[in-house]
Structure formats: structure tokens, C-alpha cells
Design a protein around this motif. Structure first.
Motif, PDB file in Angstrom:
ATOM      1  N   ARG A 213      28.650  41.515  34.753  1.00 28.04           N
ATOM      2  CA  ARG A 213      28.855  40.463  35.874  1.00 28.04           C
ATOM      3  C   ARG A 213      29.865  39.235  35.634  1.00 28.04           C
ATOM      4  O   ARG A 213      30.165  38.469  36.496  1.00 28.04           O
ATOM      5  CB  ARG A 213      27.455  39.782  36.306  1.00 28.04           C
ATOM      6  N   LEU A 214      30.323  39.339  34.374  1.00 27.69           N
ATOM      7  CA  LEU A 214      31.021  38.392  33.918  1.00 27.69           C
ATOM      8  C   LEU A 214      32.432  37.736  34.670  1.00 27.69           C
ATOM      9  O   LEU A 214      33.253  38.749  34.843  1.00 27.69           O
ATOM     10  CB  LEU A 214      31.640  38.467  32.291  1.00 27.69           C
ATOM     11  N   GLU A 215      32.490  36.577  35.083  1.00 29.78           N
ATOM     12  CA  GLU A 215      33.556  36.204  36.036  1.00 29.78           C
ATOM     13  C   GLU A 215      34.343  35.238  35.074  1.00 29.78           C
ATOM     14  O   GLU A 215      35.772  35.132  35.621  1.00 29.78           O
ATOM     15  CB  GLU A 215      33.137  35.647  37.087  1.00 29.78           C
ATOM     16  N   TYR A 216      33.871  34.420  34.240  1.00 25.86           N
ATOM     17  CA  TYR A 216      34.676  33.329  33.334  1.00 25.86           C
ATOM     18  C   TYR A 216      34.430  33.551  31.838  1.00 25.86           C
ATOM     19  O   TYR A 216      33.094  33.844  31.454  1.00 25.86           O
ATOM     20  CB  TYR A 216      34.221  31.993  33.920  1.00 25.86           C
ATOM     21  N   LEU A 217      35.190  33.609  31.144  1.00 29.14           N
ATOM     22  CA  LEU A 217      35.017  33.833  29.700  1.00 29.14           C
ATOM     23  C   LEU A 217      36.125  32.793  29.105  1.00 29.14           C
ATOM     24  O   LEU A 217      37.230  32.552  29.173  1.00 29.14           O
ATOM     25  CB  LEU A 217      35.559  35.069  29.050  1.00 29.14           C
ATOM     26  N   VAL A 229      44.859  41.687  17.644  1.00 27.59           N
ATOM     27  CA  VAL A 229      45.079  41.971  18.967  1.00 27.59           C
ATOM     28  C   VAL A 229      43.870  42.064  19.867  1.00 27.59           C
ATOM     29  O   VAL A 229      43.108  42.808  19.597  1.00 27.59           O
ATOM     30  CB  VAL A 229      45.977  43.117  19.386  1.00 27.59           C
ATOM     31  N   LEU A 230      43.756  41.009  20.998  1.00 27.46           N
ATOM     32  CA  LEU A 230      42.597  41.009  21.700  1.00 27.46           C
ATOM     33  C   LEU A 230      43.119  41.883  23.016  1.00 27.46           C
ATOM     34  O   LEU A 230      43.906  41.653  23.952  1.00 27.46           O
ATOM     35  CB  LEU A 230      42.344  39.649  22.324  1.00 27.46           C
ATOM     36  N   GLN A 231      42.294  42.967  23.060  1.00 21.19           N
ATOM     37  CA  GLN A 231      42.562  43.903  24.314  1.00 21.19           C
ATOM     38  C   GLN A 231      41.392  43.530  25.423  1.00 21.19           C
ATOM     39  O   GLN A 231      40.341  43.629  25.113  1.00 21.19           O
ATOM     40  CB  GLN A 231      42.329  45.163  23.956  1.00 21.19           C
ATOM     41  N   VAL A 232      41.755  43.119  26.512  1.00 22.11           N
ATOM     42  CA  VAL A 232      40.778  42.752  27.730  1.00 22.11           C
ATOM     43  C   VAL A 232      41.042  43.324  28.781  1.00 22.11           C
ATOM     44  O   VAL A 232      42.166  43.804  29.546  1.00 22.11           O
ATOM     45  CB  VAL A 232      41.212  41.204  28.021  1.00 22.11           C
ATOM     46  N   GLU A 233      39.799  44.145  29.064  1.00 24.30           N
ATOM     47  CA  GLU A 233      39.709  45.042  30.194  1.00 24.30           C
ATOM     48  C   GLU A 233      38.289  44.751  30.895  1.00 24.30           C
ATOM     49  O   GLU A 233      37.347  44.667  30.141  1.00 24.30           O
ATOM     50  CB  GLU A 233      39.512  46.386  29.954  1.00 24.30           C
ATOM     51  N   HIS A 234      38.273  44.423  32.020  1.00 19.97           N
ATOM     52  CA  HIS A 234      36.904  43.933  32.767  1.00 19.97           C
ATOM     53  C   HIS A 234      37.146  44.200  34.276  1.00 19.97           C
ATOM     54  O   HIS A 234      38.153  43.534  34.739  1.00 19.97           O
ATOM     55  CB  HIS A 234      36.298  42.530  32.198  1.00 19.97           C
ATOM     56  N   ALA A 235      36.265  44.534  35.114  1.00 19.12           N
ATOM     57  CA  ALA A 235      36.014  44.739  36.426  1.00 19.12           C
ATOM     58  C   ALA A 235      36.006  43.397  37.307  1.00 19.12           C
ATOM     59  O   ALA A 235      36.559  43.332  38.410  1.00 19.12           O
ATOM     60  CB  ALA A 235      35.255  45.753  37.072  1.00 19.12           C
ATOM     61  N   GLN A 236      34.995  42.547  36.489  1.00 17.79           N
ATOM     62  CA  GLN A 236      34.893  41.331  37.675  1.00 17.79           C
ATOM     63  C   GLN A 236      35.363  40.127  37.063  1.00 17.79           C
ATOM     64  O   GLN A 236      35.367  39.066  37.821  1.00 17.79           O
ATOM     65  CB  GLN A 236      33.347  41.066  37.418  1.00 17.79           C
ATOM     66  N   LEU A 237      36.092  39.931  35.825  1.00 12.15           N
ATOM     67  CA  LEU A 237      36.568  38.686  35.264  1.00 12.15           C
ATOM     68  C   LEU A 237      37.679  38.199  36.030  1.00 12.15           C
ATOM     69  O   LEU A 237      38.552  38.873  36.610  1.00 12.15           O
ATOM     70  CB  LEU A 237      37.215  38.921  33.952  1.00 12.15           C
ATOM     71  N   VAL A 238      37.353  36.985  36.551  1.00 18.83           N
ATOM     72  CA  VAL A 238      38.115  35.992  37.481  1.00 18.83           C
ATOM     73  C   VAL A 238      38.996  34.905  36.682  1.00 18.83           C
ATOM     74  O   VAL A 238      40.135  34.797  37.006  1.00 18.83           O
ATOM     75  CB  VAL A 238      37.409  35.224  38.397  1.00 18.83           C
ATOM     76  N   PRO A 256      41.348  43.717  37.556  1.00 16.08           N
ATOM     77  CA  PRO A 256      41.765  43.889  39.048  1.00 16.08           C
ATOM     78  C   PRO A 256      41.354  42.338  39.746  1.00 16.08           C
ATOM     79  O   PRO A 256      42.067  42.012  40.750  1.00 16.08           O
ATOM     80  CB  PRO A 256      40.912  44.998  39.434  1.00 16.08           C
ATOM     81  N   LYS A 257      40.514  41.719  39.032  1.00 20.04           N
ATOM     82  CA  LYS A 257      40.004  40.486  39.842  1.00 20.04           C
ATOM     83  C   LYS A 257      40.496  39.195  39.168  1.00 20.04           C
ATOM     84  O   LYS A 257      40.223  38.019  39.592  1.00 20.04           O
ATOM     85  CB  LYS A 257      38.537  40.443  40.033  1.00 20.04           C
ATOM     86  N   LEU A 258      41.211  39.316  38.054  1.00 21.63           N
ATOM     87  CA  LEU A 258      41.587  38.151  37.328  1.00 21.63           C
ATOM     88  C   LEU A 258      42.636  37.139  38.019  1.00 21.63           C
ATOM     89  O   LEU A 258      43.548  37.672  38.497  1.00 21.63           O
ATOM     90  CB  LEU A 258      42.385  38.509  35.944  1.00 21.63           C
ATOM     91  N   GLN A 259      42.326  35.830  38.180  1.00 22.44           N
ATOM     92  CA  GLN A 259      42.869  34.955  39.020  1.00 22.44           C
ATOM     93  C   GLN A 259      43.686  33.849  38.283  1.00 22.44           C
ATOM     94  O   GLN A 259      44.971  33.610  38.611  1.00 22.44           O
ATOM     95  CB  GLN A 259      42.046  34.309  40.246  1.00 22.44           C
ATOM     96  N   ARG A 260      43.075  33.314  37.135  1.00 24.89           N
ATOM     97  CA  ARG A 260      43.594  32.266  36.402  1.00 24.89           C
ATOM     98  C   ARG A 260      43.574  32.701  34.814  1.00 24.89           C
ATOM     99  O   ARG A 260      42.275  33.285  34.379  1.00 24.89           O
ATOM    100  CB  ARG A 260      42.477  31.201  36.803  1.00 24.89           C
ATOM    101  N   GLN A 279      45.795  40.197  41.024  1.00 22.91           N
ATOM    102  CA  GLN A 279      45.592  38.973  41.780  1.00 22.91           C
ATOM    103  C   GLN A 279      45.870  37.900  40.940  1.00 22.91           C
ATOM    104  O   GLN A 279      45.497  36.587  41.311  1.00 22.91           O
ATOM    105  CB  GLN A 279      43.924  38.833  41.951  1.00 22.91           C
ATOM    106  N   LEU A 280      46.352  37.787  39.756  1.00 18.03           N
ATOM    107  CA  LEU A 280      46.703  36.723  39.113  1.00 18.03           C
ATOM    108  C   LEU A 280      47.551  35.745  39.596  1.00 18.03           C
ATOM    109  O   LEU A 280      48.723  35.980  40.064  1.00 18.03           O
ATOM    110  CB  LEU A 280      47.332  36.976  37.245  1.00 18.03           C
ATOM    111  N   SER A 281      47.224  34.614  39.781  1.00 26.17           N
ATOM    112  CA  SER A 281      47.844  33.544  40.526  1.00 26.17           C
ATOM    113  C   SER A 281      48.454  32.327  39.725  1.00 26.17           C
ATOM    114  O   SER A 281      49.158  31.446  40.002  1.00 26.17           O
ATOM    115  CB  SER A 281      47.272  33.204  41.872  1.00 26.17           C
ATOM    116  N   LYS A 282      47.349  31.630  38.694  1.00 19.28           N
ATOM    117  CA  LYS A 282      47.479  30.549  38.174  1.00 19.28           C
ATOM    118  C   LYS A 282      47.712  31.012  36.557  1.00 19.28           C
ATOM    119  O   LYS A 282      46.665  31.426  36.018  1.00 19.28           O
ATOM    120  CB  LYS A 282      46.428  29.761  38.414  1.00 19.28           C
TER     121      LYS A 282
END
Length: 496
Positions: A213-217, A229-238, A256-260, A279-282
Motif C-alpha cells: 500500500r506504500l504511497e510515500y517513501l 544502484v537502487l532499483q525502484v518498482e512499485h504499483a502504488q508509490l506516489v 505507474p502512480k509516481l507523481q513527485r 504520472q511524474l509531474s514534480k
């Protein structure tokens, strides 16, 4: 600590006490506790939960409110901050960690299960026994009631700057042991902030796979070894926030949901590699530039994310580490950019180089620039600067080729640290000339920092040359806008 509105909790408490005294002084009664439940709950949820509980204890009428709270902020921060110098830090942390665990268990154990928890934030120190108690209480709450937003903010017994390599490995081992014992609670978290951990190669991927459920890390002084090397994959991370990571690169593979994204003080060349981030905008980047710092080319960094709309770059009063580029290269990646903030540009350097962003970002609406030598955060010792590769101030070379360029979307320019110098006057005039639909230019004096005023008197600080009188400001408006037909001097506002 700050509440949801960004105001200081201590200020809120002082104000509440003052209002309470005033309310009861005239009538001889406690008018605060006579307020409707919904208003009282709104007030209590704006302060630290421990303070809210203490407030309720003072009134029989309010004793029923804690089980009805929907937002909880349980932390030891204020308690640790006020410890006396002679108090043993370890025993102090143990004592208050136990207190936080006890409060968490009691609060969550007596709640009205029909009222969902909108926000639960627990801040505590990494110690396995207490971590297990807190995890058990939070996991039980997740199993019996709806918890919309749950966050763990994890501290370590040593501050980030004092941790050795062995400390980082030891703390990571403690975390992994706790993590392995409590997968259910981590599976329910939406927010997680970790500090001072050096993970193994598979540990961070394991966190991503477990915390579904993680949205913020946020990772502060964390890595998987130097040059990892940090590999980042997550369905909910914003949102992803990294401070002082020693990663060779951070690869944002499939989010797919990363915005910031916020990355402060990376250690090596290119801080980020963008994969599937639709969805990355910031994007926010912050770094102290020295001689060895490689210049970032936005055309390459953002090649796979041409839809960035908000860009924030902080140079910490040192070297400019962004390379001005030709609009032909940049326009394809900055076409959607609407807001740009350039923070802490070093004083004494020509700011004209920032025009390359205007020429490439045709959709830009707001540009904010701050110019400041923040001396209490800068390295001022000359020998230290020379030995560690800190740069002398030097102008960034940029020559515009767009002589007749006009910008149709820029409506607001803000400058903090504006001075009555040709560097600034020429820049504002040029922006007014090209921004044909400009609505507001806000010019502020240098920012004020009390700590900077207490530095060694031998450190030379140039006095401010910000216009002070209304006559000076009117004259400057006329000087800037003279011979310009595209904008009125009325758009220029002196805000300080």
C-alpha cells in the motif's frame, strides 16, 4: 513540530491556553469544553496526540473524545528535544520509546471501531522490543477497523551525521529482524521514513514487495552500500524522497502512480534514471556543488519524462550544477513545464543564465528565483573550502540566440534577494520585454536568518541594497520599464 496547516504546535497551544483563560475568566466556567464535539475534535487533531490526550484529561466532558479522534500524531520528538545535557541519551530514548508504545497501545485499544482512522503517524526509535509492541498495536487496529493513512517515522539511536559504517549495518540488521517479524503491519503502511540504514542487495526490493500500500517513501542517509544502484518498482508509490544517498544511480523502473520525486545531495554523476513514470509531474533536486560536481544536462536527465510540470532546483549558495542548453535541445523535454523554482543561487553571480529555461519552456507560467549566500549553512573557512574543492564564485556563461523571442504564458516572476544592482535590473527588464502577458513581478529583499547574524564578525557580509523608500521604488519601476511597450510599471511590486 508543525500541524497540518504548517503552524507551530507550541504556538497553537499557547493561543488555545490564552483563549481558554479569556473564555473562562469572564464567566467563571470552562467554555472550551462546552464547544460541540466536532469542533473540539478538529482542534485536538491539529496538535500532537500526546498533548491532545493531556488536554482531555483536564475535563470530564472531554474524556470521551480520545476514542473518537480520527487523526493521530504520536512522536517522541518534543520529549527528546528538551532533554538535559547530562541525561544519558540511550536510557532517555528507552524510557520515551516505551511511553510512545504505551500511548499507542492505549489509544488504539479503546477506539470506537465504527470511526475510521484517517491518519496515523507514529515516530519512534529503532529498538526491537518497542518496535514489536507498536507494530502489534497498529496491526491490530488495521485488522479491526479502517486505517486510511498509516505512517512509521523511524529514528536511530545515533544521529545521521555521527553514524559509522558499522552503525549503518547494525541498524539495518535490527530493522530487517523487526521487518521480518511484522510483515502484516508493513503491508498496511502507506507512508514510511527510514534513516541511517545500510541494506543488503535484496533488502530494499523486499520492502517494496511487502509494503504493497506504500504511497510515500523517504530514505535519509540510506543505501545498499557505496556505489550501489537502487532499483525502484512499485504499483502504488506516489512520492519518493531521498536524502544523502550514496547510490551510484537511482533507477525508477516501473512506477505507474509516481507523481513527485525529491533527491537531496546525491553522491555521483547522474542522480536519477527514469523508466516508466507516466504520472511524474514534480521533480526537486538539491545539492552543494563543488569542483568535482558534474553538470546536469536537463535534456538528457528528462529525456524520458517530457511531461514534468513543476521543477525545483536548489544550489545551496554554491556552484551552479545545471548546464544551460540550447532551446532546440530542451524544448522537447520542457514543453509541459509550468512552474520553476531556482533556490539559493550564489550572490554576486549574473542570473541571466536562467533565461535558457524561459526560452525552452513555452508553457511556463511562474518563475521564482532566490539569490542568497546562506552563511550559517555554507562552509566559510577558506582552507576547508580549498581542500574540499569548493568553488570560487563564477558566472555561468550563457548567450541567448533568440533575439526577438516572446513568451506568451509567463504571468508571474518572483525574485527573493533582489538588490539595486545592474544584474537584477537588467534581468527584470529583459523578462518584462519577452513576457508579453506578464501580470505580476514580486521583488523581495534578502531572506533573514537570525543564525547568520551571529557568525564570526570577520566574515564579510555586504549590506542590503534593496530599495527602502517609496520614492526609490517608484524611480526603479520607471527605470526598469522605460522604453518598454509590452508591460506597465504597475506589475512590479516590492514585497519587503
Amino acid at each position: 513540530m508543525k500541524n497540518n496547516n504548517g503552524t507551530c504546535c507550541s504556538h497553537n497551544k499557547a493561543t488555545a491556553c490564552h483563549e481558554g483563560e479569556a473564555a473562562s475568566g469572564g464567566s467563571g466556567g470552562d467554555r472550551l469544553s462546552k464547544l460541540p464535539d466536532d469542533i473540539l475534535l478538529n482542534i485536538l487533531e491539529r496538535v500532537n496526540t500526546l498533548d491532545a490526550i493531556r488536554t482531555c484529561i483536564l475535563s470530564k466532558r472531554m474524556l470521551k473524545l480520545p476514542p473518537m479522534l480520527t487523526q493521530f500524531d504520536i512522536n517522541i520528538g518534543s520529549l527528546v528535544r528538551y532533554r538535559k545535557p547530562h541525561v544519558d541519551t540511550s536510557s532517555h530514548i528507552v524510557r520515551y520509546n516505551i511511553a510512545v508504545a504505551g500511548v499507542t497501545e492505549k489509544i488504539l485499544g479503546v477506539r470506537n471501531l465504527e470511526i475510521p482512522i484517517r491518519k496515523l503517524r507514529v515516530r519512534f526509535c529503532l529498538r526491537r522490543d518497542v518496535c514489536l509492541s507498536i507494530s502489534k498495536a497498529v496491526a491490530s487496529a488495521m485488522a479491526t477497523q479502517k486505517v486510511e493513512d498509516a505512517e512509521f517515522v523511524l529514528l536511530t539511536e545515533k544521529s545521521c551525521l555521527k553514524c559509522t559504517r558499522d552503525d549503518l549495518l547494525c541498524f539495518a540488521k535490527q530493522f530487517n529482524s523487526w521487518f521480518g517479524d511484522c510483515p502484516a503491519v508493513f503491508a498496511g503502511l502507506t507512508r514510511l521514513w527510514l534513516r541511517s540504514l545500510r541494506f543488503g542487495e535484496l533488502d530494499i526490493p523486499n520492502i517494496f514487495s511487502t509494503c504493497k500500500r506504500l504511497e510515500y517513501l523517504r530514505l535519509s542517509y540510506c543505501d545498499a552500500g557505496v556505489c550501489s544502484v537502487l532499483q525502484v518498482e512499485h504499483a502504488q508509490l506516489v512520492e519518493l524522497h531521498i536524502d544523502y544517498g550514496k547510490f551510484e544511480a537511482v533507477q525508477l523502473n516501473c512506477l505507474p502512480k509516481l507523481q513527485r520525486v525529491n533527491y537531496n545531495c546525491w553522491s555521483y554523476g547522474t542522480p536519477l534514471i527514469f523508466g516508466y513514470v507516466p504520472q511524474l509531474s514534480k521533480l526537486s533536486l538539491e545539492k552543494v556543488g563543488i569542483n568535482s560536481t558534474s553538470n546536469l544536462q536537463l535534456s538528457q536527465l528528462l529525456a524520458n519524462v517530457p511531461w514534468i510540470s513543476n521543477l525545483h532546483l536548489d544550489f545551496r549558495s554554491e556552484k551552479i550544477w545545471v548546464l544551460p542548453e540550447c532551446p532546440k535541445l530542451l524544448t522537447p523535454v520542457l514543453g509541459k513545464l509550468q512552474i520553476v523554482k531556482l533556490d539559493n543561487l550564489p550572490e554576486g553571480c549574473d542570473i541571466a543564465w536562467t533565461m535558457f529555461i524561459l526560452e525552452a519552456a513555452s508553457s511556463l507560467k511562474e518563475l521564482c528565483i532566490s539569490v542568497w549566500d546562506h552563511l550559517c549553512k555554507m562552509k566559510t573557512d577558506k582552507d576547508f573550502r580549498r581542500q574540499n574543492g569548493y568553488c570560487e564564485k563564477a558566472n555561468v556563461e550563457w548567450q541567448s540566440s533568440a533575439v526577438h523571442f516572446k513568451h506568451k504564458n509567463l504571468v508571474k516572476l518572483t525574485i527573493y534577494g533582489f538588490q539595486l544592482e545592474e544584474n537584477f535590473v537588467r534581468y527584470v527588464r529583459r523578462v518584462m520585454e519577452i513576457a508579453v502577458n506578464m501580470e505580476e513581478i514580486s521583488l523581495h529583499d534578502r531572506e533573514v536568518c537570525e543564525r547568520c547574524g551571529n557568525l564570526d564578525p570577520s566574515i564579510e557580509v555586504c549590506p542590503s541594497r534593496y530599495p527602502q523608500t517609496s520614492e526609490e521604488k517608484d524611480m526603479l519601476r520607471e527605470e526598469i520599464s522605460r522604453e518598454l511597450r509590452v508591460a506597465s510599471p504597475a506589475v512590479i511590486h516590492f514585497r519587503s
